[in-house]
Design an enzyme around this catalytic site. Sequence first.
Site, short mmCIF file in Angstrom:
data_model
loop_
_atom_site.label_atom_id
_atom_site.label_comp_id
_atom_site.label_asym_id
_atom_site.label_seq_id
_atom_site.Cartn_x
_atom_site.Cartn_y
_atom_site.Cartn_z
N ASP A 126 0.87 -1.18 0.00
CA ASP A 126 0.00 0.00 0.00
C ASP A 126 0.90 1.23 0.00
O ASP A 126 1.62 1.47 0.97
CB ASP A 126 -0.90 -0.02 1.24
N ARG A 128 -0.05 4.43 -0.34
CA ARG A 128 -0.77 5.69 -0.18
C ARG A 128 -0.18 6.55 0.94
O ARG A 128 0.30 6.04 1.94
CB ARG A 128 -2.25 5.43 0.12
N1 LIG Z 1 -2.65 -2.16 -6.27
C1 LIG Z 1 -3.93 -2.53 -6.19
N2 LIG Z 1 -4.83 -1.60 -5.88
C2 LIG Z 1 -6.11 -2.00 -5.78
C3 LIG Z 1 -6.54 -3.32 -6.02
N3 LIG Z 1 -7.88 -3.38 -5.85
C4 LIG Z 1 -8.27 -2.13 -5.51
N4 LIG Z 1 -7.22 -1.30 -5.46
C5 LIG Z 1 -7.14 0.11 -5.05
O1 LIG Z 1 -7.33 0.12 -3.65
C6 LIG Z 1 -7.83 1.37 -3.25
C7 LIG Z 1 -9.04 1.15 -2.33
O2 LIG Z 1 -9.24 2.31 -1.71
P1 LIG Z 1 -10.34 2.69 -0.60
O3 LIG Z 1 -11.68 2.27 -1.06
O4 LIG Z 1 -10.10 4.12 -0.25
O5 LIG Z 1 -9.96 1.93 0.63
P2 LIG Z 1 -9.50 0.81 1.47
O6 LIG Z 1 -8.05 0.94 1.77
O7 LIG Z 1 -9.97 -0.48 0.87
O8 LIG Z 1 -10.26 1.05 2.85
P3 LIG Z 1 -11.79 1.27 3.17
O9 LIG Z 1 -11.84 2.68 3.70
O10 LIG Z 1 -12.11 0.28 4.20
O11 LIG Z 1 -12.55 1.09 1.90
C8 LIG Z 1 -8.15 2.14 -4.53
O12 LIG Z 1 -7.11 3.06 -4.79
C9 LIG Z 1 -8.18 1.03 -5.59
O13 LIG Z 1 -7.82 1.50 -6.87
C10 LIG Z 1 -5.55 -4.28 -6.34
O14 LIG Z 1 -5.79 -5.46 -6.51
N5 LIG Z 1 -4.25 -3.83 -6.42
#
Ligand SMILES: Nc1nc2c(ncn2[C@@H]2O[C@H](COP(=O)(O)OP(=O)(O)OP(=O)(O)O)[C@@H](O)[C@H]2O)c(=O)[nH]1
EC number: 3.5.4.25
Length: 205
Positions: A126, A128
């Site tokens: 992650d 971010r």
């Molecule tokens: N690298 C990667 N990114 C992903 C994948 N699936 C989803 N994402 C990214 O994961 C992120 C999910 O972000 P959020 O919905 O803010 O949050 P979260 O960290 O899941 O936490 P919540 O607040 O519980 O939803 C987004 O930037 C998506 O593009 C994956 O398989 N790989």
Amino acid sequence: MPVVFVAASKLPTPFATFTMHGFLDEATGREHVVLSLGDIADGQPVLGRLHSECLTGDALFSQRCDCGSQLEAALQAIAREGRGVLLYLRQEGRGIGLLNKIRAYELQDGGADTVEANERLGFAADQRDYAICLPMLEHLGVKALRLMTNNPRKVKALTDMDIVVAERVPLHTGHNPHNSHYLATKAGKLGHMLGNEHQGEVPQA
Ligand SMILES: Nc1nc2c(ncn2[C@@H]2O[C@H](COP(=O)(O)OP(=O)(O)OP(=O)(O)O)[C@@H](O)[C@H]2O)c(=O)[nH]1
Ligand SMILES: [Zn+2]
């Protein structure tokens, strides 16, 4: 922190007419958007969400993740309450960008999980950085949130920046057969809280 406010306008949606605030991160050139509703600068904790961009889930109806459903549920909850804030952060793919996310999906189609795929591409699980949220929240006068998330890293990042997370509001939605493995990996490897046991909890700083 070079994140500057640029302009604000109305944004009518099926849920409510929000105010849309546009910000520019001068360090990266990324353009972030905040949707707000009601008086969020009165000092009382604000129902809020930090939503990281997911083009595939938010705009293209992907069922690989739960993002689109979470975005809709968060906006609906804010509309129901008549007050709240959603930061739409342009951190696609947990910070690796859209094309790298597609590369990661390709590896996942071959059997890797969401964390292994990132690592095989040379990224952290992650990437971010939530520091960009602080100038946006300061601009809006928000000091305390009731945060809609299952992600403990978001709670910690805000708390570390002296934003009060008065409550964590779980956001359990969008589960389907295509994302059950993905969500299980997030719970197992990234610490996401996907059970009901934390409902309405007050997080420890
Ligand atoms: N690298 C990667 N990114 C992903 C994948 N699936 C989803 N994402 C990214 O994961 C992120 C999910 O972000 P959020 O919905 O803010 O949050 P979260 O960290 O899941 O936490 P919540 O607040 O519980 O939803 C987004 O930037 C998506 O593009 C994956 O398989 N790989
Ligand atoms: Zn997604």
